[in-house]
Design an enzyme around this catalytic site. Structure first.
Site, short mmCIF file in Angstrom:
data_model
loop_
_atom_site.label_atom_id
_atom_site.label_comp_id
_atom_site.label_asym_id
_atom_site.label_seq_id
_atom_site.Cartn_x
_atom_site.Cartn_y
_atom_site.Cartn_z
N GLU A 73 -8.13 7.79 8.19
CA GLU A 73 -6.85 7.09 8.43
C GLU A 73 -6.04 7.81 9.50
O GLU A 73 -6.34 8.93 9.90
CB GLU A 73 -6.01 7.04 7.15
CG GLU A 73 -5.98 5.69 6.44
CD GLU A 73 -5.15 4.65 7.17
OE1 GLU A 73 -4.71 4.90 8.31
OE2 GLU A 73 -4.94 3.58 6.59
N ARG B 35 2.54 8.32 -3.40
CA ARG B 35 2.17 9.24 -2.33
C ARG B 35 2.61 8.66 -1.00
O ARG B 35 2.82 7.45 -0.87
CB ARG B 35 0.66 9.52 -2.31
CG ARG B 35 -0.22 8.33 -1.91
CD ARG B 35 -1.65 8.80 -1.69
NE ARG B 35 -2.57 7.70 -1.45
CZ ARG B 35 -2.79 7.14 -0.27
NH1 ARG B 35 -2.11 7.54 0.80
NH2 ARG B 35 -3.67 6.15 -0.13
N ASN C 113 1.97 7.43 2.73
CA ASN C 113 0.83 6.82 3.39
C ASN C 113 0.98 6.94 4.91
O ASN C 113 0.99 8.04 5.44
CB ASN C 113 0.65 5.36 2.94
CG ASN C 113 -0.77 4.86 3.17
OD1 ASN C 113 -1.72 5.64 3.16
ND2 ASN C 113 -0.92 3.57 3.36
N GLU D 209 -2.09 1.83 -6.80
CA GLU D 209 -2.10 0.53 -6.11
C GLU D 209 -1.82 -0.63 -7.06
O GLU D 209 -2.43 -1.70 -6.95
CB GLU D 209 -3.43 0.32 -5.37
CG GLU D 209 -3.71 1.40 -4.34
CD GLU D 209 -4.98 1.17 -3.53
OE1 GLU D 209 -5.51 0.03 -3.57
OE2 GLU D 209 -5.43 2.11 -2.87
N ASN E 33 1.77 0.07 4.92
CA ASN E 33 1.00 0.51 6.09
C ASN E 33 1.80 0.22 7.35
O ASN E 33 2.72 -0.57 7.35
CB ASN E 33 -0.36 -0.16 6.14
CG ASN E 33 -1.44 0.67 5.47
OD1 ASN E 33 -1.75 1.77 5.91
ND2 ASN E 33 -2.00 0.17 4.37
N ASP F 179 -4.15 -3.18 7.39
CA ASP F 179 -4.00 -1.75 7.17
C ASP F 179 -3.07 -1.21 8.25
O ASP F 179 -2.03 -1.79 8.52
CB ASP F 179 -5.38 -1.08 7.17
CG ASP F 179 -5.42 0.19 6.34
OD1 ASP F 179 -4.57 1.08 6.58
OD2 ASP F 179 -6.28 0.32 5.46
#
Length: 303
Positions: free
Chosen positions: A21, A104, A106, A125, A155, A202
């Site tokens: 990522e 958390r 991202n 999630e 995202n 994403d």
């Protein structure tokens, strides 16, 4: 316009990360950084020499961005950390959401005024406990602002070339939002910019022409949208889970693409054995010049 010069991605690091990522180009170093969230690692590639380096993080990293003094800011599970790549030492700068231990950090990015934007998400999630934040460097320290909330998985964000738009995803809903971004860093007028089907949006990045590039999780491709929302031809990738792109190279026309092996069925991995690796391809339209987070308040641009 906005047509890839080559649509044949090349694997430049066969790392096969579980959750690659957050690719980001360092202008200062002419190198690419990215993270493996599940592998709890931060990686660096020097394309000119081929040199590779990795650092093990003390918690799951969501993003990494360069700082003006040559260090890095990393969004780990519970806060923002400074990483000195020369020593590998991590130092926590700012706790984030201690009231939500199941969350958390991202994805993240830095805008042209030196503001750091990032989102949080439910690590399981399932709960809409995530939010969108910005952090600015001030003389007294770091200022944290919460701009939006109600996200399961965030995202982006990505910023338009003129700095007046911010794009941010609610990935499970398949929605890309756009906000009006004022010079003082305030957001307003959230609305749906685009929807992604056959997969989930994403990470997002905006190129120098204002085109939005979106990795598609469980979609095997990169989607692209013009500033007016017009969908362009997608770019197929040799991985089911395509997470994010970054523009790099001296001319910012080399597109780097992170991918993931997480949740990929065995039969799909057999077709795409390099899933989770870092890929690149050349494009016609360059990306925006990347911005570093200021190490000192005097390095930041006035709001």
């Amino acid at each position: 316009m906005n047509t890839p010069a080559t649509q044949h991605p090349c694997c430049v690091w066969d790392i096969r990360a579980q959750l690659g990522e957050g690719p980001v180009w360092s202008t200062r170093e002419q190198a690419l950084y990215f993270v493996d969230i599940v592998g709890q690692a931060i990686h660096r590639l020097d394309p000119a020499s081929g040199a590779k380096a990795s650092w093990q993080a003390p918690a799951r990293p969501g993003f990494v961005v360069p700082v003006s003094d040559g260090t890095l800011v990393c969004g780990l599970k519970d806060g923002l950390y400074r990483l000195d790549p020369r020593t590998g030492a991590f130092e926590r700068m700012l706790a984030i959401e201690p009231e939500h231990p199941g969350n958390r950090i991202n994805d993240g990015c830095v805008d042209s005024r030196g503001r750091l934007w990032f989102g949080t998400m439910d690590d399981g999630e399932g709960t809409p406990s995530g939010a969108l934040y910005s952090v600015t460097r001030q003389a007294h320290g770091l200022d944290l602002l919460r701009h939006d909330e109600g996200y399961v998985v965030t995202n982006g964000p990505g910023i338009s070339p003129d700095g007046t738009r911010l794009y941010h995803n609610h990935s499970p809903a398949g929605v890309i939002y756009v906000f009006d971004l004022a010079a003082d860093g305030s957001l307003s007028n959230r609305r749906v910019f685009a929807r992604v089907e056959d997969g989930y949006p994403d990470g997002v990045v905006v190129d120098s022409a204002g085109t939005l590039w979106v990795g598609v999780w469980n979609g095997g491709r990169i989607e692209r949208f013009r500033p007016d929302g017009t969908r362009l031809e997608p770019i197929a990738m040799p991985a089911q889970n395509v997470t994010k792109v970054a523009f790099g190279g001296a001319d910012l026309r080399t597109l780097y693409v992170t991918t993931a092996r997480k949740n990929t069925p065995d039969d799909v991995l057999a077709r795409y054995p390099q899933a989770g690796s870092l890929f690149s391809l050349r494009v016609d339209v360059p990306g925006q010049v990347p911005h570093a987070f200021p190490a000192r308040a005097s390095d930041a641009q006035p709001g």
